[in-house]
Write a protein that holds these residues in place. Sequence first.
Motif, PDB file in Angstrom:
ATOM      1  N   VAL A 235     -15.010  32.668 -61.961  1.00 47.18           N
ATOM      2  CA  VAL A 235     -15.949  32.124 -60.977  1.00 47.18           C
ATOM      3  C   VAL A 235     -16.600  30.870 -61.552  1.00 47.18           C
ATOM      4  N   VAL A 236     -16.789  29.886 -60.680  1.00 42.94           N
ATOM      5  CA  VAL A 236     -17.464  28.644 -61.077  1.00 42.94           C
ATOM      6  C   VAL A 236     -18.965  28.927 -61.100  1.00 42.94           C
ATOM      7  N   LEU A 237     -19.607  28.696 -62.232  1.00 44.64           N
ATOM      8  CA  LEU A 237     -21.016  29.063 -62.408  1.00 44.64           C
ATOM      9  C   LEU A 237     -21.989  28.001 -61.910  1.00 44.64           C
TER      10      LEU A 237
ATOM     11  N   ARG B 180     -27.258  21.514 -64.316  1.00 48.97           N
ATOM     12  CA  ARG B 180     -27.271  20.984 -65.687  1.00 48.97           C
ATOM     13  C   ARG B 180     -26.383  21.782 -66.638  1.00 48.97           C
ATOM     14  N   LEU B 181     -25.696  22.805 -66.099  1.00 45.96           N
ATOM     15  CA  LEU B 181     -24.962  23.732 -66.966  1.00 45.96           C
ATOM     16  C   LEU B 181     -23.814  23.059 -67.707  1.00 45.96           C
ATOM     17  N   TRP B 182     -23.079  22.165 -67.040  1.00 43.90           N
ATOM     18  CA  TRP B 182     -21.923  21.509 -67.678  1.00 43.90           C
ATOM     19  C   TRP B 182     -22.361  20.809 -68.963  1.00 43.90           C
TER      20      TRP B 182
ATOM     21  N   ASP C 177      -8.849  17.519 -60.239  1.00 40.02           N
ATOM     22  CA  ASP C 177      -9.038  18.341 -59.047  1.00 40.02           C
ATOM     23  C   ASP C 177     -10.511  18.374 -58.628  1.00 40.02           C
ATOM     24  N   PRO C 178     -10.828  17.857 -57.414  1.00 39.02           N
ATOM     25  CA  PRO C 178     -12.236  17.807 -56.995  1.00 39.02           C
ATOM     26  C   PRO C 178     -12.893  19.181 -56.900  1.00 39.02           C
ATOM     27  N   ASN C 179     -12.073  20.256 -56.712  1.00 38.47           N
ATOM     28  CA  ASN C 179     -12.640  21.611 -56.693  1.00 38.47           C
ATOM     29  C   ASN C 179     -13.311  21.951 -58.015  1.00 38.47           C
ATOM     30  N   PHE C 180     -12.858  21.300 -59.089  1.00 40.08           N
ATOM     31  CA  PHE C 180     -13.329  21.680 -60.423  1.00 40.08           C
ATOM     32  C   PHE C 180     -13.985  20.529 -61.179  1.00 40.08           C
ATOM     33  N   ASP C 181     -14.419  19.499 -60.454  1.00 40.21           N
ATOM     34  CA  ASP C 181     -15.087  18.390 -61.114  1.00 40.21           C
ATOM     35  C   ASP C 181     -16.361  18.895 -61.793  1.00 40.21           C
ATOM     36  N   ARG C 182     -16.456  18.718 -63.103  1.00 39.28           N
ATOM     37  CA  ARG C 182     -17.614  19.175 -63.890  1.00 39.28           C
ATOM     38  C   ARG C 182     -17.871  20.670 -63.752  1.00 39.28           C
ATOM     39  N   ALA C 183     -16.819  21.435 -63.495  1.00 39.94           N
ATOM     40  CA  ALA C 183     -17.010  22.879 -63.299  1.00 39.94           C
ATOM     41  C   ALA C 183     -17.151  23.604 -64.631  1.00 39.94           C
ATOM     42  N   VAL C 184     -17.939  24.673 -64.609  1.00 40.67           N
ATOM     43  CA  VAL C 184     -18.009  25.626 -65.714  1.00 40.67           C
ATOM     44  C   VAL C 184     -17.564  26.959 -65.127  1.00 40.67           C
ATOM     45  N   VAL C 185     -16.415  27.469 -65.578  1.00 41.22           N
ATOM     46  CA  VAL C 185     -15.824  28.672 -65.005  1.00 41.22           C
ATOM     47  C   VAL C 185     -15.928  29.818 -66.006  1.00 41.22           C
ATOM     48  N   LEU C 186     -16.480  30.945 -65.559  1.00 37.94           N
ATOM     49  CA  LEU C 186     -16.496  32.158 -66.379  1.00 37.94           C
ATOM     50  C   LEU C 186     -15.234  32.940 -66.051  1.00 37.94           C
ATOM     51  N   LEU C 187     -14.387  33.171 -67.058  1.00 36.77           N
ATOM     52  CA  LEU C 187     -13.151  33.928 -66.827  1.00 36.77           C
ATOM     53  C   LEU C 187     -13.460  35.419 -66.800  1.00 36.77           C
ATOM     54  N   LEU C 188     -13.184  36.049 -65.660  1.00 43.89           N
ATOM     55  CA  LEU C 188     -13.441  37.484 -65.496  1.00 43.89           C
ATOM     56  C   LEU C 188     -12.204  38.302 -65.830  1.00 43.89           C
ATOM     57  N   ASP C 189     -11.045  37.642 -65.828  1.00 40.98           N
ATOM     58  CA  ASP C 189      -9.801  38.349 -66.096  1.00 40.98           C
ATOM     59  C   ASP C 189      -8.765  37.319 -66.529  1.00 40.98           C
TER      60      ASP C 189
ATOM     61  N   VAL D 182     -29.585  31.744 -54.267  1.00 33.43           N
ATOM     62  CA  VAL D 182     -28.568  31.349 -53.294  1.00 33.43           C
ATOM     63  C   VAL D 182     -27.204  31.886 -53.708  1.00 33.43           C
ATOM     64  N   VAL D 183     -26.288  31.851 -52.764  1.00 30.62           N
ATOM     65  CA  VAL D 183     -24.906  32.211 -53.051  1.00 30.62           C
ATOM     66  C   VAL D 183     -24.246  31.015 -53.729  1.00 30.62           C
ATOM     67  N   PHE D 184     -23.403  31.282 -54.714  1.00 28.50           N
ATOM     68  CA  PHE D 184     -22.678  30.219 -55.409  1.00 28.50           C
ATOM     69  C   PHE D 184     -21.235  30.206 -54.932  1.00 28.50           C
ATOM     70  N   GLN D 185     -20.637  29.019 -54.860  1.00 27.38           N
ATOM     71  CA  GLN D 185     -19.220  28.963 -54.512  1.00 27.38           C
ATOM     72  C   GLN D 185     -18.427  29.214 -55.786  1.00 27.38           C
ATOM     73  N   GLY D 186     -17.822  30.407 -55.855  1.00 26.07           N
ATOM     74  CA  GLY D 186     -17.135  30.816 -57.078  1.00 26.07           C
ATOM     75  C   GLY D 186     -15.810  30.112 -57.304  1.00 26.07           C
ATOM     76  N   GLY D 187     -15.275  29.500 -56.247  1.00 22.62           N
ATOM     77  CA  GLY D 187     -13.995  28.822 -56.364  1.00 22.62           C
ATOM     78  C   GLY D 187     -13.365  28.675 -54.997  1.00 22.62           C
ATOM     79  N   PRO D 188     -12.200  28.046 -54.948  1.00 22.03           N
ATOM     80  CA  PRO D 188     -11.590  27.740 -53.649  1.00 22.03           C
ATOM     81  C   PRO D 188     -10.845  28.905 -52.987  1.00 22.03           C
ATOM     82  N   VAL D 189     -10.691  30.042 -53.664  1.00 25.84           N
ATOM     83  CA  VAL D 189      -9.900  31.164 -53.126  1.00 25.84           C
ATOM     84  C   VAL D 189     -10.816  32.209 -52.482  1.00 25.84           C
ATOM     85  N   SER D 190     -10.413  32.733 -51.320  1.00 24.23           N
ATOM     86  CA  SER D 190     -11.135  33.830 -50.635  1.00 24.23           C
ATOM     87  C   SER D 190     -12.625  33.559 -50.465  1.00 24.23           C
TER      88      SER D 190
END
Length: 203
Positions: free
Chosen positions: A41-43, A177-179, A20-32, A67-75
């Motif tokens: 949110v994608v960090l 460089r986070l990934w 999924d290109p939305n999550f290529d090399r993504a690092v996601v912090l699970l909030l729930d 800057v604002v980060f794109q946390g993910g594809p929803v909302s």
Amino acid sequence: MTEVSSLTGRLLVATPALADPNFDRAVVLLLDHDEEGSLGVVLNRPTPVGVADILQPWAELAGEPGVVFQGGPVSLDSALGVAVVPGEAGEHDGGPMGDGADTDGDGPLGWRRVHGAIGLVDLEAPPELLSAELGSLRIFAGYAGWGPGQLEEELTEGAWYVVESEPGDVSSPSPERLWRAVLRRQRNELAMVATYPDDPSLN
């Protein structure tokens, strides 16, 4: 109903197999994360939009890059604030005091603990309430969401590595460089994945 062991506060690190290109090399912090689904949110997706452009009062508290980060594809039109409150880590996590996680006396007003020192900021609150307490703040537009059982399916398919988060992950000044950084600090074969080439056709 099978009990879902909560991954709240952990990181999902996209495996090279995740298509999924939305999550290529993504690092996601699970909030729930529970049987009703997951939210995170994608960090490591900074946008060109400055925090000052959309949430001026919070700009001074936002860490570098500001800057604002794109946390993910929803909302994508909604903003989430995630902040670290130094000195809060561990006091109410899973120990005998574990039931204190949602009480008002737990951390500063306008901040709700998610895991350890990491929590969600009420962006409607006056920033002055929190300015003395926050170690770092990051603003996310949108989030990543999974329905019931959906994340578990993706984990079974090998789309994500699940690793422990560190408070510094939220405010990494070098999100691009986070990934690699998160994988490199693992004490197992995951550290090798950090060397995976950006173009899979190269291996």
